[in-house]
Design an enzyme around this catalytic site. Structure first.
Site, PDB file in Angstrom:
ATOM      1  N   LYS A  88      -7.601  17.589  12.614  1.00  0.00           N
ATOM      2  CA  LYS A  88      -6.973  16.858  11.517  1.00  0.00           C
ATOM      3  C   LYS A  88      -8.033  16.362  10.536  1.00  0.00           C
ATOM      4  O   LYS A  88      -7.858  16.454   9.311  1.00  0.00           O
ATOM      5  CB  LYS A  88      -6.180  15.679  12.086  1.00  0.00           C
ATOM      6  CG  LYS A  88      -5.449  14.842  11.050  1.00  0.00           C
ATOM      7  CD  LYS A  88      -4.200  15.511  10.518  1.00  0.00           C
ATOM      8  CE  LYS A  88      -3.538  14.630   9.453  1.00  0.00           C
ATOM      9  NZ  LYS A  88      -2.315  15.249   8.928  1.00  0.00           N
TER      10      LYS A  88
ATOM     11  N   SER B   1       6.485   1.967  13.666  1.00  0.00           N
ATOM     12  CA  SER B   1       5.856   1.088  12.684  1.00  0.00           C
ATOM     13  C   SER B   1       6.489   1.330  11.318  1.00  0.00           C
ATOM     14  O   SER B   1       6.089   0.745  10.321  1.00  0.00           O
ATOM     15  CB  SER B   1       4.343   1.362  12.607  1.00  0.00           C
ATOM     16  OG  SER B   1       4.116   2.660  12.097  1.00  0.00           O
TER      17      SER B   1
ATOM     18  N   VAL C 276       6.097  -5.528  11.222  1.00  0.00           N
ATOM     19  CA  VAL C 276       5.867  -6.800  10.535  1.00  0.00           C
ATOM     20  C   VAL C 276       4.549  -7.405  11.029  1.00  0.00           C
ATOM     21  O   VAL C 276       4.345  -7.552  12.231  1.00  0.00           O
ATOM     22  CB  VAL C 276       7.016  -7.795  10.812  1.00  0.00           C
ATOM     23  CG1 VAL C 276       6.831  -9.071   9.993  1.00  0.00           C
ATOM     24  CG2 VAL C 276       8.373  -7.178  10.521  1.00  0.00           C
TER      25      VAL C 276
ATOM     26  N   ALA D 167       1.568  -6.173  11.222  1.00  0.00           N
ATOM     27  CA  ALA D 167       0.767  -5.251  12.050  1.00  0.00           C
ATOM     28  C   ALA D 167       0.913  -5.617  13.526  1.00  0.00           C
ATOM     29  O   ALA D 167       2.031  -5.813  14.009  1.00  0.00           O
ATOM     30  CB  ALA D 167      -0.690  -5.239  11.586  1.00  0.00           C
TER      31      ALA D 167
ATOM     32  N   GLY E 241      -8.773   1.200  -1.759  1.00  0.00           N
ATOM     33  CA  GLY E 241      -7.832   1.774  -0.796  1.00  0.00           C
ATOM     34  C   GLY E 241      -6.880   0.752  -0.203  1.00  0.00           C
ATOM     35  O   GLY E 241      -6.168   1.016   0.759  1.00  0.00           O
TER      36      GLY E 241
ATOM     37  N   ASP F 178       7.886  -3.984   0.148  1.00  0.00           N
ATOM     38  CA  ASP F 178       7.319  -3.990   1.499  1.00  0.00           C
ATOM     39  C   ASP F 178       7.582  -5.336   2.180  1.00  0.00           C
ATOM     40  O   ASP F 178       8.063  -5.378   3.317  1.00  0.00           O
ATOM     41  CB  ASP F 178       5.806  -3.715   1.405  1.00  0.00           C
ATOM     42  CG  ASP F 178       5.115  -3.854   2.746  1.00  0.00           C
ATOM     43  OD1 ASP F 178       5.276  -2.948   3.586  1.00  0.00           O
ATOM     44  OD2 ASP F 178       4.438  -4.870   2.973  1.00  0.00           O
TER      45      ASP F 178
ATOM     46  N   LYS G 236      10.096  -6.286   5.482  1.00  0.00           N
ATOM     47  CA  LYS G 236       9.632  -7.069   6.630  1.00  0.00           C
ATOM     48  C   LYS G 236      10.470  -8.334   6.811  1.00  0.00           C
ATOM     49  O   LYS G 236      10.841  -8.701   7.929  1.00  0.00           O
ATOM     50  CB  LYS G 236       8.155  -7.423   6.449  1.00  0.00           C
ATOM     51  CG  LYS G 236       7.235  -6.197   6.529  1.00  0.00           C
ATOM     52  CD  LYS G 236       5.823  -6.524   6.040  1.00  0.00           C
ATOM     53  CE  LYS G 236       4.875  -5.343   6.228  1.00  0.00           C
ATOM     54  NZ  LYS G 236       3.576  -5.576   5.543  1.00  0.00           N
TER      55      LYS G 236
END
Lengths: 335, 335
Positions: free
Chosen positions: B63, B121, B150, B152, B204, B218, B222
């Site tokens: 990958k 996730s 939610v 992490a 990033g 997002d 959550k």
């Protein structure tokens, strides 16, 4: 579903647990399908036993009016069991220990061997006999739950026992005793240690014999329990514990001038348990006030995790006990 | 005990999960008696399937070298399944969804109907189909776990789902999106919104299409999931969501002068989900920095509870996914 419960200890925490069971009866039935039937209540005066279930409102009234269950002679039999005998003689699904019995591990083991789940807020059994108790519970496949032993109902035990399952815990730092926080906070306002202690006692925050709190023994028990859960069995005898009795007003004030505050901090790493007064920065999660406790947990994957909440209080401790009662009941009934 | 796992999604999070499974193989075996065997990995190019178990080190290498699994043609067969087909055709115990597939609820349901546990996730299935998914999981008595959706790996889902069982949650306030925190922090340093966003993108932290973060979608997903867990089913369509796109440098600086900071705050009460920028005091647990998320939970018994930890990051998200994989495996194997 009916779940039969034995309540050991009917002091302030025991009464708070009974009150939650009364007031939230409908909640437990509707949310979980559970009906808790308290079949016995033991205080130092004796054991009230009624297989059909004790009327908790009445029991609370008797206890509050007369101070002891043995005064209640008209409707109920009060038995003179030892706690061990009460565990053996009385049929039940869950044994709740909210006593201060330092030797409770004996009857905890008996309960587990009888196939009864145990829910406890009583610390010494865990701080001295964790391996034996958990071993017995695992062999019998019976829940042994103790959320309220550390940080009252703030779910640090559940967090460490049932979550973060892929993480390796590296270190925990925590403030686990609210009485010392109260005393240190008052010293920051200018009181000497003895005055601050007297205030804590007169407010009912410290006990008449305050040594368990100020010598760090209570925090040491809790830190030992956290070590057991996060890193494996260890006993309180292996903890290095120093209390706050020698902290001076000058030290407290010097810390404050540096933007820090002294708190009784427990540090737990694999194989090592330390409780001692430490300067912590004012913006640290450990710079707690009032009855709050806090823990910072470091792990390999997640990094830093903070959990902060009530570390004392009657309802707050009942929160942990009752959550465990529900958890035990759901496990037993397969819910 | 061998546990067969299907990994859907082999982007950054999928690779992080695979790395933890490789690096902590011994830990899982010694601590839980579990051996995870990844029998298939799907990315957008295809599905690698090997009933005896894929070599994860090799898969990671392919990958990382070629960017897609379909380049791997010498030792393995790569199949052109839809995700639905991969769930149906391949024998496994646990399905892991770390994709961004908005329509994943379909194959989640298929997995549950096949008796497979699901660990995800991926947020939209829960934010739009919670009742259906949880209902199916409960009927089949199969784990459906979503800790990493939610905060992490910070275990707020475990905390609300499996703890505080005697408490009634009254309200939750939380900062659930790290990208908006980054942008707002940079604005506090004097950058305009557009510059701060460009920085987040070049580092990033924000995606090339940043709308999901800055419009509050997002955080809204959550917050909806938290509502479902704490108060019962609701969908994202019922949430009131406002992002940070209209926040000006002036507003940020005025807040700062008042000793406050603007954060994108989710407020969740029974029947109500709101996400909007709010001024929070600098000493509030919600005044988070960097990739931290925080939640304050109020309940009837415990009062105020704070949980704070990583809300983003690859290892940090893998922490939640892997904890759920272990939890599912222990449930399945009766451990």
């Amino acid at each position: 579903m009916d779940v039969k419960v034995q309540l050991f200890g009917f002091g302030n925490v025991g009464k708070a647990v009974a009150r939650v069971l009364v007031e939230k009866k409908k909640f437990f039935r509707e949310k979980y399908g559970l009906d808790f039937k308290v079949v016995s209540i033991s205080d130092t005066s004796g054991t009230l036993w009624l297989p059909e279930g004790v009327d908790l409102r009445e029991a609370l009234l008797v206890k509050e009016t007369f101070g002891k269950l043995s005064s209640w002679t008209n409707d109920y039999e009060v038995y003179n069991f030892t706690l061990e005998e009460a565990v053996k003689e009385i049929d039940a699904d869950i044994v709740i220990d909210v006593t201060n019995d330092k030797n409770a591990h004996g009857w905890h083991l008996t309960a587990l061997r009888e196939g009864k789940a145990v829910v406890t807020s009583n610390k010494p059994p865990l701080a001295f006999h964790y391996a034996e108790l958990i071993g017995e519970a695992e062999r019998r496949n019976v829940p042994y739950l103790f959320e309220a032993t550390v940080m009252a109902g703030t779910p640090i035990i559940g967090l460490l026992r049932e979550n973060l399952l892929g993480d390796t815990v590296e270190r925990i730092e925590a403030v686990l005793n609210a009485t010392t926080t109260f005393i240190l906070s008052r010293m920051e306002m200018g009181l000497h240690f003895e005055e601050a202690l007297r205030q804590a006692q007169s407010l009912g925050i410290a006990e008449r014999d305050p040594s368990g709190d100020i010598l760090g023994i209570d925090a040491g028990y809790k830190a030992t329990i956290l070590h057991c859960v996060a890193f494996g069995p260890k006993t309180f005898d292996e903890a290095r514990v120093k209390g706050i009795a020698e902290i001076t007003l000058g030290e407290v004030q010097r810390a404050r001038k540096k933007g820090k505050t002294i708190r009784l901090v427990a540090t737990i790493e694999r194989g090592s348990i330390t409780v001692e007064p430490k300067e912590v920065p004012l913006d640290s999660p450990l710079a707690v006030e009032s009855h709050e406790n806090a823990a910072v947990i470091w792990t390999d994957l997640l990094g830093e995790l903070v959990i902060k909440g009530a570390g004392a209080g009657l309802k707050e401790t009942a929160s942990g006990v009752v959550s465990d009662i529900v958890k035990a009941a759901l496990t037993i009934t397969g819910g």
